[in-house]
Design an enzyme around this catalytic site. Structure first.
Site, PDB file in Angstrom:
ATOM      1  N   CYS A 253      -5.576  54.689  -4.691  1.00  0.00           N
ATOM      2  CA  CYS A 253      -6.029  54.766  -6.094  1.00  0.00           C
ATOM      3  C   CYS A 253      -6.970  55.945  -6.282  1.00  0.00           C
ATOM      4  CB  CYS A 253      -6.748  53.488  -6.501  1.00  0.00           C
ATOM      5  SG  CYS A 253      -7.600  53.668  -8.087  1.00  0.00           S
ATOM      6  N   ILE A 254      -6.649  56.792  -7.232  1.00  0.00           N
ATOM      7  CA  ILE A 254      -7.432  58.024  -7.413  1.00  0.00           C
ATOM      8  C   ILE A 254      -8.855  57.747  -7.873  1.00  0.00           C
ATOM      9  CG2 ILE A 254      -6.538  58.442  -9.754  1.00  0.00           C
ATOM     10  CD1 ILE A 254      -6.654  61.486  -8.953  1.00  0.00           C
TER      11      ILE A 254
END
Lengths: 136, 130
Positions: free
Chosen positions: B78-79
């Site tokens: 997840c960025i």
């Protein structure tokens, strides 16, 4: 599952600021709104503290993200289940919580409460009806 | 059956990533499909290419990378969670003006939509963490 829509339930069990779980769970919830799924949220155990009214994080220096819960109604996320026993065990009542509402487009945009008080047994039944349950 | 795995805890501190790895391996051996492995919360730290565990211990990141290579697993970090914790790939480091990157090439950075989509596409989404 019907029409390719799944029932997603996000179960919040932890207090809002001691760990990052509450904040990062809320981030997933907001993203899920873009996928037109059937989304609901649960607040149980210490998770009920996430939607306490009048949160003030000034002294702790933590980011107060509680206002984001008030925006859930605008994202068509209006099924919030609060576990009755969890409130009682912590000496809380519905009045301790934020007034979270949504506007019902099928009822002339009448403002309605998003919070539903449910028992532990009812919550178990609700979980049983889900396709995806993500808890933290 | 088609599974999406969600890993929410970092390596070594917590067994979540180990359990997920063992599950993925066993599921594949039994003929199931791993649609995606999504790393969230402190789970993003599983993607560091810079960890140097003692030689007599498992290397969690490398082990995932090998499994992914062997079975073409889609491993997504997840960025937003990664940026908070200083986990960057080369592109992201360039964009953010940072002088280093640390994400193992077996993993890719993407958004939370990949988790939701993983839940939609898979028959089961399994969470590994507290």
């Amino acid at each position: 599952m019907s029409d390719g829509i799944k029932k997603f339930m996000f179960v919040n069990t932890k207090a809002p600021y001691g760990t990052v779980y509450a904040l990062e769970s809320l981030e997933v919830v907001l993203i899920s709104a873009a996928f037109d799924q059937d989304v609901s949220l649960v607040f149980c155990d210490d998770g009920v503290f996430q939607i306490m009214d009048k949160q003030n994080t000034e002294a702790s220096g933590m980011k107060n993200f509680s206002n984001a819960y008030k925006a859930l109604g605008d994202y068509d996320i209006n099924k919030l289940y609060v576990e009755k026993e969890s409130l009682e065990e912590r000496g809380l009542t519905l009045d301790s919580l934020m007034d979270l509402t949504y506007e019902d487009e099928d009822d002339d945009w009448a403002e309605k409460p998003s919070i539903n008080l449910v028992s532990r047994a009812e919550l178990a039944d609700l979980m049983d009806q889900q396709d995806v349950v993500i808890s933290s | 059956m088609k599974f999406t795995l969600l890993i929410n805890e970092g390596p070594y501190q917590h067994q979540a990533s180990d359990t997920a790895y063992q599950f993925a391996k066993a599921a594949i051996e039994k003929g199931h499909e791993i649609y995606r492995v999504f790393f969230y919360n402190d789970g993003v730290n599983n993607a560091t290419r810079l960890a140097v565990p003692p030689q007599d211990d498992r290397n969690i990141t490398e082990r995932w990378a090998e499994l992914a290579k062997e079975h073409e697993l889609d491993m997504v970090v997840c960025i937003a969670a990664a940026q908070r914790r200083g986990m960057l790939d080369a592109d992201e480091a360039g964009r953010q003006g940072k002088d280093a990157d640390n994400i193992h090439p077996a993993f890719r950075i993407s958004g939370l939509g990949q988790l939701v989509e993983g839940g939609i596409q898979a028959d089961r989404l399994l969470t590994f963490g507290d």
